[in-house]
Design a protein around this motif. Structure first.
Motif, PDB file in Angstrom:
ATOM      1  N   ARG A 208       0.832  -1.196   0.000  1.00 20.13           N
ATOM      2  CA  ARG A 208       0.000   0.000   0.000  1.00 20.13           C
ATOM      3  C   ARG A 208       0.870   1.251   0.000  1.00 20.13           C
ATOM      4  O   ARG A 208       1.982   1.250   0.500  1.00 20.13           O
ATOM      5  N   ILE A 209       0.312   2.326  -0.566  1.00 24.30           N
ATOM      6  CA  ILE A 209       0.965   3.630  -0.495  1.00 24.30           C
ATOM      7  C   ILE A 209       0.403   4.343   0.726  1.00 24.30           C
ATOM      8  O   ILE A 209      -0.817   4.469   0.878  1.00 24.30           O
ATOM      9  N   ASP A 210       1.287   4.776   1.626  1.00 19.98           N
ATOM     10  CA  ASP A 210       0.828   5.536   2.779  1.00 19.98           C
ATOM     11  C   ASP A 210       0.373   6.908   2.326  1.00 19.98           C
ATOM     12  O   ASP A 210       0.946   7.495   1.422  1.00 19.98           O
ATOM     13  N   GLY A 211      -0.654   7.418   2.960  1.00 23.59           N
ATOM     14  CA  GLY A 211      -1.126   8.745   2.611  1.00 23.59           C
ATOM     15  C   GLY A 211      -2.348   9.119   3.424  1.00 23.59           C
ATOM     16  O   GLY A 211      -2.902   8.313   4.152  1.00 23.59           O
ATOM     17  N   THR A 212      -2.741  10.357   3.308  1.00 25.97           N
ATOM     18  CA  THR A 212      -3.948  10.847   3.937  1.00 25.97           C
ATOM     19  C   THR A 212      -5.011  10.937   2.858  1.00 25.97           C
ATOM     20  O   THR A 212      -4.804  11.586   1.836  1.00 25.97           O
ATOM     21  N   TYR A 213      -6.121  10.285   3.075  1.00 26.21           N
ATOM     22  CA  TYR A 213      -7.176  10.232   2.071  1.00 26.21           C
ATOM     23  C   TYR A 213      -8.389  10.987   2.588  1.00 26.21           C
ATOM     24  O   TYR A 213      -8.828  10.787   3.714  1.00 26.21           O
ATOM     25  N   THR A 214      -8.911  11.895   1.769  1.00 24.77           N
ATOM     26  CA  THR A 214     -10.089  12.657   2.147  1.00 24.77           C
ATOM     27  C   THR A 214     -11.182  12.414   1.114  1.00 24.77           C
ATOM     28  O   THR A 214     -10.923  12.017  -0.011  1.00 24.77           O
ATOM     29  N   GLN A 215     -12.391  12.649   1.544  1.00 35.85           N
ATOM     30  CA  GLN A 215     -13.535  12.477   0.656  1.00 35.85           C
ATOM     31  C   GLN A 215     -14.363  13.749   0.682  1.00 35.85           C
ATOM     32  O   GLN A 215     -14.599  14.316   1.748  1.00 35.85           O
ATOM     33  N   THR A 216     -14.779  14.205  -0.485  1.00 40.87           N
ATOM     34  CA  THR A 216     -15.595  15.407  -0.534  1.00 40.87           C
ATOM     35  C   THR A 216     -16.910  15.156   0.185  1.00 40.87           C
ATOM     36  O   THR A 216     -17.399  14.043   0.245  1.00 40.87           O
ATOM     37  N   ASP A 217     -17.478  16.227   0.769  1.00 42.52           N
ATOM     38  CA  ASP A 217     -18.756  16.095   1.469  1.00 42.52           C
ATOM     39  C   ASP A 217     -19.863  16.904   0.822  1.00 42.52           C
ATOM     40  O   ASP A 217     -20.976  16.953   1.312  1.00 42.52           O
ATOM     41  N   GLY A 218     -19.566  17.570  -0.319  1.00 43.70           N
ATOM     42  CA  GLY A 218     -20.595  18.322  -1.028  1.00 43.70           C
ATOM     43  C   GLY A 218     -20.714  19.775  -0.603  1.00 43.70           C
ATOM     44  O   GLY A 218     -21.411  20.550  -1.248  1.00 43.70           O
TER      45      GLY A 218
ATOM     46  N   VAL B  39     -10.527  21.735   2.459  1.00 45.57           N
ATOM     47  CA  VAL B  39      -9.620  20.632   2.781  1.00 45.57           C
ATOM     48  C   VAL B  39     -10.139  19.277   2.318  1.00 45.57           C
ATOM     49  O   VAL B  39      -9.361  18.339   2.160  1.00 45.57           O
ATOM     50  N   GLN B  40     -11.455  19.131   2.091  1.00 47.15           N
ATOM     51  CA  GLN B  40     -11.998  17.870   1.572  1.00 47.15           C
ATOM     52  C   GLN B  40     -11.947  17.795   0.053  1.00 47.15           C
ATOM     53  O   GLN B  40     -12.296  16.777  -0.520  1.00 47.15           O
ATOM     54  N   GLY B  41     -11.561  18.885  -0.605  1.00 45.03           N
ATOM     55  CA  GLY B  41     -11.502  18.889  -2.061  1.00 45.03           C
ATOM     56  C   GLY B  41     -12.744  19.428  -2.740  1.00 45.03           C
ATOM     57  O   GLY B  41     -12.836  19.415  -3.966  1.00 45.03           O
ATOM     58  N   ASP B  42     -13.731  19.904  -1.967  1.00 52.58           N
ATOM     59  CA  ASP B  42     -14.910  20.538  -2.575  1.00 52.58           C
ATOM     60  C   ASP B  42     -14.478  21.880  -3.163  1.00 52.58           C
ATOM     61  O   ASP B  42     -13.661  22.585  -2.574  1.00 52.58           O
ATOM     62  N   ARG B  43     -15.057  22.253  -4.336  1.00 53.45           N
ATOM     63  CA  ARG B  43     -14.585  23.435  -5.064  1.00 53.45           C
ATOM     64  C   ARG B  43     -15.747  24.319  -5.489  1.00 53.45           C
ATOM     65  O   ARG B  43     -16.788  23.844  -5.904  1.00 53.45           O
ATOM     66  N   VAL B  44     -15.559  25.637  -5.388  1.00 55.58           N
ATOM     67  CA  VAL B  44     -16.510  26.610  -5.924  1.00 55.58           C
ATOM     68  C   VAL B  44     -16.296  26.669  -7.430  1.00 55.58           C
ATOM     69  O   VAL B  44     -15.168  26.800  -7.900  1.00 55.58           O
ATOM     70  N   ASP B  45     -17.396  26.538  -8.190  1.00 51.18           N
ATOM     71  CA  ASP B  45     -17.301  26.631  -9.647  1.00 51.18           C
ATOM     72  C   ASP B  45     -18.567  27.265 -10.190  1.00 51.18           C
ATOM     73  O   ASP B  45     -19.355  27.830  -9.439  1.00 51.18           O
TER      74      ASP B  45
ATOM     75  N   PRO C   6     -24.029  24.580  -9.610  1.00 48.74           N
ATOM     76  CA  PRO C   6     -24.623  24.803  -8.289  1.00 48.74           C
ATOM     77  C   PRO C   6     -23.641  24.441  -7.179  1.00 48.74           C
ATOM     78  O   PRO C   6     -23.013  23.378  -7.212  1.00 48.74           O
ATOM     79  N   ASN C   7     -23.469  25.342  -6.216  1.00 50.37           N
ATOM     80  CA  ASN C   7     -22.542  25.139  -5.109  1.00 50.37           C
ATOM     81  C   ASN C   7     -23.284  25.159  -3.788  1.00 50.37           C
ATOM     82  O   ASN C   7     -24.305  25.825  -3.645  1.00 50.37           O
ATOM     83  N   ALA C   8     -22.737  24.452  -2.808  1.00 49.48           N
ATOM     84  CA  ALA C   8     -23.172  24.535  -1.414  1.00 49.48           C
ATOM     85  C   ALA C   8     -21.963  25.054  -0.643  1.00 49.48           C
ATOM     86  O   ALA C   8     -20.917  24.394  -0.602  1.00 49.48           O
ATOM     87  N   ILE C   9     -22.092  26.251  -0.066  1.00 47.04           N
ATOM     88  CA  ILE C   9     -20.963  26.910   0.586  1.00 47.04           C
ATOM     89  C   ILE C   9     -21.340  27.262   2.017  1.00 47.04           C
ATOM     90  O   ILE C   9     -22.362  27.892   2.254  1.00 47.04           O
ATOM     91  N   ASN C  10     -20.519  26.841   2.967  1.00 45.46           N
ATOM     92  CA  ASN C  10     -20.675  27.216   4.366  1.00 45.46           C
ATOM     93  C   ASN C  10     -19.410  27.976   4.746  1.00 45.46           C
ATOM     94  O   ASN C  10     -18.366  27.379   4.993  1.00 45.46           O
ATOM     95  N   ALA C  11     -19.496  29.311   4.776  1.00 43.79           N
ATOM     96  CA  ALA C  11     -18.305  30.149   4.939  1.00 43.79           C
ATOM     97  C   ALA C  11     -17.682  30.026   6.328  1.00 43.79           C
ATOM     98  O   ALA C  11     -16.504  30.299   6.493  1.00 43.79           O
ATOM     99  N   GLY C  12     -18.444  29.620   7.327  1.00 45.09           N
ATOM    100  CA  GLY C  12     -17.895  29.501   8.680  1.00 45.09           C
ATOM    101  C   GLY C  12     -17.769  30.861   9.341  1.00 45.09           C
ATOM    102  O   GLY C  12     -18.282  31.870   8.870  1.00 45.09           O
ATOM    103  N   THR C  13     -17.043  30.877  10.453  1.00 45.89           N
ATOM    104  CA  THR C  13     -16.871  32.132  11.182  1.00 45.89           C
ATOM    105  C   THR C  13     -15.819  32.994  10.496  1.00 45.89           C
ATOM    106  O   THR C  13     -15.095  32.541   9.625  1.00 45.89           O
ATOM    107  N   GLY C  14     -15.739  34.233  10.898  1.00 49.93           N
ATOM    108  CA  GLY C  14     -14.797  35.172  10.289  1.00 49.93           C
ATOM    109  C   GLY C  14     -15.519  36.108   9.344  1.00 49.93           C
ATOM    110  O   GLY C  14     -16.665  35.886   8.962  1.00 49.93           O
ATOM    111  N   ASN C  15     -14.848  37.172   8.974  1.00 45.99           N
ATOM    112  CA  ASN C  15     -15.400  38.158   8.045  1.00 45.99           C
ATOM    113  C   ASN C  15     -15.071  37.707   6.625  1.00 45.99           C
ATOM    114  O   ASN C  15     -14.018  38.026   6.096  1.00 45.99           O
ATOM    115  N   ASP C  16     -15.990  36.952   6.032  1.00 41.60           N
ATOM    116  CA  ASP C  16     -15.741  36.262   4.775  1.00 41.60           C
ATOM    117  C   ASP C  16     -16.270  37.032   3.568  1.00 41.60           C
ATOM    118  O   ASP C  16     -17.216  37.810   3.676  1.00 41.60           O
TER     119      ASP C  16
END
Length: 129
Positions: free
Chosen positions: A40-50, A68-74, A77-87
């Motif tokens: 096996r190749i060692d690595g960190t594997y992530t899965q997009t969550d939409g 960090v999960q690889g979800d991308r704005v394009d 149709p996008n689902a975006i949760n900006a989180g805290t901070g002045n975004d």
């Protein structure tokens, strides 16, 4: 060739679920599995969550921004949760869902039939009159 877990848990199921295989070596056909090996190749594997997720900092989420999960704005149709901070969020084309989260956010839904919620979280609703 496909490797699939057995229908019930057994000793090799953990090995099959440990991550992607780099190679498989198959020896001559025998009545047991003693000649099978793999690596096996060692690595960190992530899965997009939409959802394109922001951080606790001031994020600038625009076309081609990825989380960090690889979800991308394009331009789809996008689902975006900006989180805290002045975004700053530019959702682009498509029928987007944008959640600003806590902070003083600037949100541009772009073209499409968008659902924009300033400080709302998923599953809650803010009514403006």
């Amino acid at each position: 060739m496909h490797l699939a877990p057995a229908p019930t848990s057994n000793s090799y199921q953990t090995a099959l679920q440990a991550g992607p295989l780099q190679s498989i070596s198959i020896g001559p056909v025998v009545s047991n599995n003693a000649n099978l090996s793999g690596s096996r190749i060692d690595g960190t594997y992530t899965q997009t969550d939409g959802w394109v997720d922001g951080t606790g900092a001031a994020d600038n989420l625009t076309n081609n921004s990825t989380d960090v999960q690889g979800d991308r704005v394009d331009e789809n149709p996008n689902a975006i949760n900006a989180g805290t901070g002045n975004d700053t969020v530019n959702a682009g084309g498509g029928n987007d869902t944008v959640l600003g989260g806590a902070g003083n956010d600037v949100i541009n839904g772009g073209t499409g039939d968008d659902l924009i919620r300033g400080d709302s979280a998923i599953g809650t609703q803010t009514t403006f009159s």
